[in-house]
Design a protein around this motif. Structure first.
Motif, PDB file in Angstrom:
ATOM      1  N   TRP A  68       0.837  -1.206   0.000  1.00 52.41           N
ATOM      2  CA  TRP A  68       0.000   0.000   0.000  1.00 52.41           C
ATOM      3  C   TRP A  68       0.873   1.257   0.000  1.00 52.41           C
ATOM      4  CZ3 TRP A  68      -4.835  -0.390  -1.310  1.00 52.41           C
ATOM      5  CH2 TRP A  68      -5.568  -1.547  -1.014  1.00 52.41           C
ATOM      6  N   LYS A  69       1.954   1.226   0.770  1.00 47.67           N
ATOM      7  CA  LYS A  69       2.873   2.369   0.783  1.00 47.67           C
ATOM      8  C   LYS A  69       3.562   2.531  -0.568  1.00 47.67           C
ATOM      9  CE  LYS A  69       3.844   1.915   5.747  1.00 47.67           C
ATOM     10  NZ  LYS A  69       4.888   1.592   6.759  1.00 47.67           N
ATOM     11  N   LEU A  70       3.952   1.402  -1.180  1.00 50.16           N
ATOM     12  CA  LEU A  70       4.569   1.467  -2.503  1.00 50.16           C
ATOM     13  C   LEU A  70       3.572   1.984  -3.535  1.00 50.16           C
ATOM     14  CD1 LEU A  70       7.054   0.899  -4.265  1.00 50.16           C
ATOM     15  CD2 LEU A  70       6.209  -1.447  -4.569  1.00 50.16           C
ATOM     16  N   GLY A  71       2.290   1.637  -3.376  1.00 50.55           N
ATOM     17  CA  GLY A  71       1.267   2.147  -4.283  1.00 50.55           C
ATOM     18  C   GLY A  71       1.204   3.670  -4.275  1.00 50.55           C
ATOM     19  N   ALA A  72       1.406   4.278  -3.101  1.00 52.53           N
ATOM     20  CA  ALA A  72       1.427   5.744  -3.016  1.00 52.53           C
ATOM     21  C   ALA A  72       2.630   6.310  -3.762  1.00 52.53           C
ATOM     22  CB  ALA A  72       1.462   6.177  -1.550  1.00 52.53           C
ATOM     23  N   VAL A  73       3.796   5.644  -3.636  1.00 48.14           N
ATOM     24  CA  VAL A  73       4.979   6.071  -4.385  1.00 48.14           C
ATOM     25  C   VAL A  73       4.707   5.972  -5.883  1.00 48.14           C
ATOM     26  CG1 VAL A  73       7.422   5.617  -4.847  1.00 48.14           C
ATOM     27  CG2 VAL A  73       6.512   5.293  -2.547  1.00 48.14           C
ATOM     28  N   TYR A  74       4.143   4.843  -6.298  1.00 54.38           N
ATOM     29  CA  TYR A  74       3.882   4.607  -7.723  1.00 54.38           C
ATOM     30  C   TYR A  74       2.897   5.617  -8.303  1.00 54.38           C
ATOM     31  CZ  TYR A  74       6.375   0.261  -8.777  1.00 54.38           C
ATOM     32  OH  TYR A  74       7.338  -0.668  -9.065  1.00 54.38           O
ATOM     33  N   LEU A  75       1.934   6.050  -7.507  1.00 52.62           N
ATOM     34  CA  LEU A  75       0.962   7.024  -8.003  1.00 52.62           C
ATOM     35  C   LEU A  75       1.658   8.269  -8.534  1.00 52.62           C
ATOM     36  CD1 LEU A  75      -1.935   8.062  -8.382  1.00 52.62           C
ATOM     37  CD2 LEU A  75      -1.869   8.869  -6.010  1.00 52.62           C
ATOM     38  N   PRO A 111      -2.245   4.814 -12.235  1.00 51.73           N
ATOM     39  CA  PRO A 111      -1.782   6.198 -12.443  1.00 51.73           C
ATOM     40  C   PRO A 111      -1.811   6.620 -13.912  1.00 51.73           C
ATOM     41  CG  PRO A 111      -0.341   5.083 -10.907  1.00 51.73           C
ATOM     42  CD  PRO A 111      -1.274   4.034 -11.442  1.00 51.73           C
ATOM     43  N   MET A 112      -1.565   5.669 -14.826  1.00 46.19           N
ATOM     44  CA  MET A 112      -1.654   5.989 -16.244  1.00 46.19           C
ATOM     45  C   MET A 112      -3.063   6.434 -16.608  1.00 46.19           C
ATOM     46  SD  MET A 112      -1.269   3.447 -19.577  1.00 46.19           S
ATOM     47  CE  MET A 112       0.422   2.957 -19.247  1.00 46.19           C
ATOM     48  N   GLY A 113      -4.055   5.699 -16.118  1.00 44.51           N
ATOM     49  CA  GLY A 113      -5.438   6.082 -16.397  1.00 44.51           C
ATOM     50  C   GLY A 113      -5.803   7.413 -15.759  1.00 44.51           C
ATOM     51  N   ILE A 114      -5.351   7.612 -14.511  1.00 41.65           N
ATOM     52  CA  ILE A 114      -5.641   8.874 -13.824  1.00 41.65           C
ATOM     53  C   ILE A 114      -5.010  10.040 -14.574  1.00 41.65           C
ATOM     54  CG2 ILE A 114      -5.236  10.199 -11.717  1.00 41.65           C
ATOM     55  CD1 ILE A 114      -5.390   7.549 -10.170  1.00 41.65           C
ATOM     56  N   GLU A 115      -3.745   9.860 -15.005  1.00 40.69           N
ATOM     57  CA  GLU A 115      -3.062  10.932 -15.752  1.00 40.69           C
ATOM     58  C   GLU A 115      -3.768  11.220 -17.068  1.00 40.69           C
ATOM     59  OE1 GLU A 115      -0.174  12.811 -18.491  1.00 40.69           O
ATOM     60  OE2 GLU A 115      -1.225  10.890 -18.694  1.00 40.69           O
ATOM     61  N   THR A 116      -4.197  10.180 -17.761  1.00 40.86           N
ATOM     62  CA  THR A 116      -4.871  10.365 -19.045  1.00 40.86           C
ATOM     63  C   THR A 116      -6.142  11.193 -18.883  1.00 40.86           C
ATOM     64  OG1 THR A 116      -4.007   8.256 -19.869  1.00 40.86           O
ATOM     65  CG2 THR A 116      -5.926   9.156 -20.994  1.00 40.86           C
ATOM     66  N   LEU A 117      -6.873  10.957 -17.792  1.00 40.35           N
ATOM     67  CA  LEU A 117      -8.142  11.648 -17.582  1.00 40.35           C
ATOM     68  C   LEU A 117      -7.973  13.037 -16.964  1.00 40.35           C
ATOM     69  CD1 LEU A 117     -10.250   8.655 -16.203  1.00 40.35           C
ATOM     70  CD2 LEU A 117     -10.378   9.657 -18.491  1.00 40.35           C
TER      71      LEU A 117
END
Length: 439
Positions: A250-257, A388-394
């Motif tokens: 979960w912590k790594l997911g925040a980094v990846y975001l 994050p790719m989808g979030i960035e695209t939108l």
């Protein structure tokens, strides 16, 4: 945690195990560099390019965790656990690469991209788990950094082949609307050959470790289920794995975001940046962008294995965080360098960061997830990339237009700031604590 004793492998055994990653990454390199030009050759409007590339995040989000869950419950004494999946994925990818440059119309090329992404993702996810399955903990860093080396090598070869074949065969050719230039065919044919031959090399050179008695019993129970239950099982595995996911992930997911959001901004706006800062035409800016890519992937190849002793001495968390800071500093500096040669210098920091991003997180995750669920968790880790790719695209279009004033310079500074945030979040990662808590 599963504490199965695994034998140490030699350098060349680890090298052979990862050779297949070269073909996979060559294919991804073509997707970064050559797919969008093919869409344009076939008449795609520029404003349609983002939606035409939606295959990447969608297939990554769906295919990798499902294949990961399926491979966790697979075993064949002849073919192994992970190898059947990345071999089938490589065959699919190879056929698509041979067919791609002969696409007669746009819809055909778009359909091939979807199939190609399915094949690449089918090969990619079990490969990550494959390395974790084979190597003892003390060699995980070397194994995943070897993959990082092949990431740089594959993308470097893909970009380099396009530049080379355009120089050799494209100088006198005349672009015709609706037709893909013949010189572009060669890069795809090389990719089709590499996709299958490199995977076969690893498949034939590297035996898999048989599952434990407990794992084998679970695999047999899964095989005894009805067809419908077997179809539903991977989805149940994914949901259960997310529910029980280690806090480290979960912590790594925040980094990846922040990390992957920033990477996509960089890849999308580096060409417009050079139009703004160097006064280049679109083709000149694209050429400069290709040189940036070549530079940082060369650096990645050179430093990937050098990061291994550093992570062993100072810890993966610190090296990962410092590498993200360096990548952020590189993006901060690019808009203010007006010389086309000197602007390549920040790519040294970017290449170091790219090497760390492609290796260190996978090493850390392999240490904290259970062996019997390594496949599904590697798939979930990829979900943390494509979300994050989808979030960035939108989201980034309105941010770019209304908050950043439509400025590619501001976009690059924005991406640099996100890398710094990712670095600060990376300092919260603690593998040893996670392992101790689990024990």
């Amino acid at each position: 945690m599963n504490l199965i004793k695994k034998p140490s492998l030699s350098f060349w055994q680890i090298f052979n195990m990862n050779v297949g990653f070269l073909g996979i990454q060559y294919s991804f390199g073509l997707q970064q560099t050559a797919i969008n030009p093919i869409f344009l050759y076939l008449g795609a409007p520029e404003d349609m390019l983002p939606i035409l590339n939606i295959a990447g995040p969608v297939t990554g989000l769906i295919v990798q965790p499902i294949i990961g869950a399926m491979s966790d419950k697979t075993w064949s004494p002849r073919w192994g656990r992970r190898k059947p999946y990345f071999l089938i994925g490589a065959i699919i990818g190879s056929l698509c690469l041979f067919a791609f440059p002969t696409s007669p119309v746009l819809w055909f090329a778009v359909g091939l991209l979807w199939i190609l992404d399915v094949g690449n993702n089918m090969a990619m996810e079990p490969y990550r788990a494959f390395v974790g399955d084979k190597l003892p903990e003390k060699q995980l860093s070397l194994g995943y950094q070897m993959q990082s080396l092949f990431v740089g090598a594959g993308i470097l070869l893909a970009n380099g082949s396009i530049v080379l074949f355009q120089y050799l065969f494209g100088g006198d050719s005349i672009e015709v609307a609706g037709e893909i230039p013949k010189w572009l065919y060669y890069s795809f044919y090389i990719g089709g050959i590499l996709s299958i031959t490199t995977i076969l090399w690893s498949v034939l050179k590297t035996p898999e470790i048989p599952p434990s008695e407990g794992e084998l019993s679970e695999i047999q129970r899964n095989r005894s289920l009805s067809f419908g239950r077997r179809i539903a099982k991977p989805f149940e595995e994914i949901a259960e794995a997310i529910k029980e996911m280690p806090s480290f992930m979960w912590k790594l997911g925040a980094v990846y975001l922040f990390q992957w959001y920033a990477l996509f901004v960089y890849w999308q706006y580096i060409t417009p940046l050079f139009k703004a800062t160097l006064g280049y035409s679109t083709s000149e800016a694209a050429s400069q962008s290709a040189q940036m890519s070549l530079t940082y992937n060369i650096v990645t190849m050179v430093v990937a294995l050098a990061l291994v002793p550093l992570t062993l001495k100072y810890g993966g968390k610190k090296i990962y965080a410092y590498s993200l800071i360096g990548t952020g500093l590189a993006l901060f500096s690019i808009p203010f360098i007006k010389d086309p040669i000197l602007v390549l210098a920040p790519m040294v920091l970017f290449g170091i960061g790219w090497a760390a991003m492609m290796g260190i997180p996978y090493t850390m995750v392999s240490k904290v997830v259970p062996q019997e669920r390594r496949g599904v968790y590697m798939g979930i880790l990829n979900m943390m990339i494509v979300i994050p790719m989808g979030i960035e695209t939108l989201s980034f279009g309105p941010i770019y237009k209304y908050l950043l004033g439509g400025s590619a310079i501001n976009a690059m500074l924005f991406a640099g700031a996100f890398f710094i945030i990712a670095a600060l979040l990376a300092l919260r990662l603690n593998v040893s604590k996670e392992i101790n808590d689990d024990l």
